[in-house]
Design a protein around this motif. Sequence first.
Motif, PDB file in Angstrom:
ATOM      1  N   CYS A 160      15.629 -11.509 -21.496  1.00 55.06           N
ATOM      2  CA  CYS A 160      15.477 -12.696 -22.344  1.00 55.06           C
ATOM      3  C   CYS A 160      16.021 -13.893 -21.572  1.00 55.06           C
ATOM      4  O   CYS A 160      17.148 -13.850 -21.056  1.00 55.06           O
ATOM      5  CB  CYS A 160      16.238 -12.498 -23.651  1.00 55.06           C
ATOM      6  N   ASP A 161      15.232 -14.957 -21.487  1.00 56.37           N
ATOM      7  CA  ASP A 161      15.636 -16.168 -20.777  1.00 56.37           C
ATOM      8  C   ASP A 161      16.529 -17.013 -21.686  1.00 56.37           C
ATOM      9  O   ASP A 161      16.081 -17.520 -22.715  1.00 56.37           O
ATOM     10  CB  ASP A 161      14.397 -16.953 -20.352  1.00 56.37           C
ATOM     11  N   LEU A 162      17.785 -17.173 -21.290  1.00 57.32           N
ATOM     12  CA  LEU A 162      18.746 -17.955 -22.069  1.00 57.32           C
ATOM     13  C   LEU A 162      19.062 -19.294 -21.412  1.00 57.32           C
ATOM     14  O   LEU A 162      20.061 -19.933 -21.739  1.00 57.32           O
ATOM     15  CB  LEU A 162      20.053 -17.165 -22.262  1.00 57.32           C
ATOM     16  N   SER A 163      18.206 -19.746 -20.496  1.00 60.02           N
ATOM     17  CA  SER A 163      18.489 -20.982 -19.759  1.00 60.02           C
ATOM     18  C   SER A 163      18.681 -22.173 -20.690  1.00 60.02           C
ATOM     19  O   SER A 163      19.552 -23.023 -20.466  1.00 60.02           O
ATOM     20  CB  SER A 163      17.353 -21.280 -18.774  1.00 60.02           C
ATOM     21  N   ALA A 164      17.876 -22.253 -21.741  1.00 64.27           N
ATOM     22  CA  ALA A 164      17.927 -23.417 -22.630  1.00 64.27           C
ATOM     23  C   ALA A 164      19.241 -23.501 -23.398  1.00 64.27           C
ATOM     24  O   ALA A 164      19.709 -24.597 -23.710  1.00 64.27           O
ATOM     25  CB  ALA A 164      16.750 -23.376 -23.607  1.00 64.27           C
ATOM     26  N   VAL A 165      19.837 -22.355 -23.705  1.00 65.12           N
ATOM     27  CA  VAL A 165      21.060 -22.371 -24.515  1.00 65.12           C
ATOM     28  C   VAL A 165      22.319 -22.183 -23.672  1.00 65.12           C
ATOM     29  O   VAL A 165      23.438 -22.249 -24.198  1.00 65.12           O
ATOM     30  CB  VAL A 165      20.995 -21.301 -25.629  1.00 65.12           C
ATOM     31  N   THR A 166      22.159 -21.953 -22.376  1.00 69.94           N
ATOM     32  CA  THR A 166      23.312 -21.820 -21.479  1.00 69.94           C
ATOM     33  C   THR A 166      23.211 -22.857 -20.361  1.00 69.94           C
ATOM     34  O   THR A 166      23.448 -22.566 -19.193  1.00 69.94           O
ATOM     35  CB  THR A 166      23.383 -20.400 -20.878  1.00 69.94           C
ATOM     36  N   SER A 167      22.851 -24.075 -20.736  1.00 69.23           N
ATOM     37  CA  SER A 167      22.508 -25.094 -19.740  1.00 69.23           C
ATOM     38  C   SER A 167      23.702 -25.883 -19.221  1.00 69.23           C
ATOM     39  O   SER A 167      23.575 -26.583 -18.212  1.00 69.23           O
ATOM     40  CB  SER A 167      21.484 -26.067 -20.330  1.00 69.23           C
ATOM     41  N   GLY A 185      26.308 -13.014 -23.925  1.00 70.54           N
ATOM     42  CA  GLY A 185      25.071 -12.582 -24.558  1.00 70.54           C
ATOM     43  C   GLY A 185      25.274 -11.178 -25.098  1.00 70.54           C
ATOM     44  O   GLY A 185      26.119 -10.424 -24.601  1.00 70.54           O
ATOM     45  N   ARG A 186      24.515 -10.831 -26.118  1.00 74.82           N
ATOM     46  CA  ARG A 186      24.573  -9.463 -26.623  1.00 74.82           C
ATOM     47  C   ARG A 186      23.200  -9.044 -27.131  1.00 74.82           C
ATOM     48  O   ARG A 186      22.378  -9.886 -27.518  1.00 74.82           O
ATOM     49  CB  ARG A 186      25.635  -9.306 -27.708  1.00 74.82           C
ATOM     50  N   PRO A 230      33.491 -18.712 -32.573  1.00 71.59           N
ATOM     51  CA  PRO A 230      33.385 -17.476 -33.354  1.00 71.59           C
ATOM     52  C   PRO A 230      31.961 -17.056 -33.683  1.00 71.59           C
ATOM     53  O   PRO A 230      31.702 -15.876 -33.923  1.00 71.59           O
ATOM     54  CB  PRO A 230      34.145 -17.827 -34.644  1.00 71.59           C
ATOM     55  N   GLN A 231      31.028 -18.003 -33.708  1.00 69.09           N
ATOM     56  CA  GLN A 231      29.703 -17.719 -34.260  1.00 69.09           C
ATOM     57  C   GLN A 231      28.709 -17.287 -33.189  1.00 69.09           C
ATOM     58  O   GLN A 231      28.560 -17.929 -32.146  1.00 69.09           O
ATOM     59  CB  GLN A 231      29.160 -18.960 -34.974  1.00 69.09           C
ATOM     60  N   TRP A 232      28.020 -16.183 -33.480  1.00 70.59           N
ATOM     61  CA  TRP A 232      26.906 -15.745 -32.655  1.00 70.59           C
ATOM     62  C   TRP A 232      25.611 -16.359 -33.185  1.00 70.59           C
ATOM     63  O   TRP A 232      25.415 -16.453 -34.393  1.00 70.59           O
ATOM     64  CB  TRP A 232      26.783 -14.222 -32.678  1.00 70.59           C
ATOM     65  N   LEU A 233      24.728 -16.748 -32.265  1.00 69.93           N
ATOM     66  CA  LEU A 233      23.476 -17.405 -32.637  1.00 69.93           C
ATOM     67  C   LEU A 233      22.294 -16.610 -32.101  1.00 69.93           C
ATOM     68  O   LEU A 233      22.330 -16.102 -30.969  1.00 69.93           O
ATOM     69  CB  LEU A 233      23.435 -18.827 -32.072  1.00 69.93           C
ATOM     70  N   ASP A 234      21.226 -16.517 -32.910  1.00 67.62           N
ATOM     71  CA  ASP A 234      20.004 -15.858 -32.454  1.00 67.62           C
ATOM     72  C   ASP A 234      19.350 -16.675 -31.340  1.00 67.62           C
ATOM     73  O   ASP A 234      19.381 -17.911 -31.351  1.00 67.62           O
ATOM     74  CB  ASP A 234      19.003 -15.716 -33.598  1.00 67.62           C
ATOM     75  N   VAL A 235      18.737 -15.987 -30.398  1.00 65.97           N
ATOM     76  CA  VAL A 235      17.963 -16.648 -29.339  1.00 65.97           C
ATOM     77  C   VAL A 235      16.509 -16.714 -29.792  1.00 65.97           C
ATOM     78  O   VAL A 235      15.870 -15.677 -30.008  1.00 65.97           O
ATOM     79  CB  VAL A 235      18.067 -15.887 -28.007  1.00 65.97           C
ATOM     80  N   GLN A 271      21.406 -12.273 -29.088  1.00 62.90           N
ATOM     81  CA  GLN A 271      22.226 -13.384 -29.564  1.00 62.90           C
ATOM     82  C   GLN A 271      23.090 -13.904 -28.415  1.00 62.90           C
ATOM     83  O   GLN A 271      23.285 -13.227 -27.407  1.00 62.90           O
ATOM     84  CB  GLN A 271      23.123 -12.941 -30.729  1.00 62.90           C
ATOM     85  N   TRP A 272      23.621 -15.110 -28.608  1.00 59.93           N
ATOM     86  CA  TRP A 272      24.483 -15.718 -27.599  1.00 59.93           C
ATOM     87  C   TRP A 272      25.581 -16.506 -28.285  1.00 59.93           C
ATOM     88  O   TRP A 272      25.489 -16.845 -29.469  1.00 59.93           O
ATOM     89  CB  TRP A 272      23.678 -16.660 -26.699  1.00 59.93           C
TER      90      TRP A 272
END
Length: 219
Positions: A82-89, A97-98, A66-71, A59-60
């Motif tokens: 896990c590539d988080l480029s799209a959600v950390t752009s 991240g967790r 406050p809200q965590w979101l699934d990747v 999640q990120w």
Amino acid sequence: MTRLLLGALLLGGIGACVAAHVPEVLAPPKHVKFESVDYKNVLHWTPPSNCSSLHYYVQWKIYGEPQWLDVDGCQGIQKHKCDLSAVTSDPRERYYGRVSAACLTSSKSVWALSRRFNPRGDTIISPPELRLNVTEDAVVVHVKPPRPLVRKLHHRLLYSIYLIDSSGKEEAFELSCCSDKLTLNHLEASGRYCLQAQILVPLQARSSARSAKTCVALL
């Protein structure tokens, strides 16, 4: 007395049965961290040691939200990244991240949290590649920056080109973002030169390391 002994045995058996079905507590993943090169932001972790067959859930969230979101694409995976480029752009934002682990023989672990990540400050900028064309008294330098960096910061990039002669004397040239070619004229005939390049991002006060030396001899 016999009834008391029988009751104790039954209770003991029930307790042993319950204990046998209590799932083992699974340790969380370790060393959760972002590794970022040219704004490709990948979350990495190492597995806990008490299960050999693990699935991971990532999640990120944005710092302060406050809200965590699934990747997407990183739910129930078995790889350790896990590539988080799209959600950390957004390079101005800060992110977390967790990761949680799950094993067939145990319960799901608690979440393991990364340190706060800022793409602008934490990404590593790769040096550009050089391609050289040589004539009798000139070298044409073609600069090729990493493609992800071009997509992200094309109009903010500058290049420093370093010309080093056989005595070690160095001369620096600057190339704007809108050109990928520099012609170095009036060089010593039959001379040997080495070149390096470096990417500059002035608005972020960031730069890459220099590229490896590429050496040529004039014709």
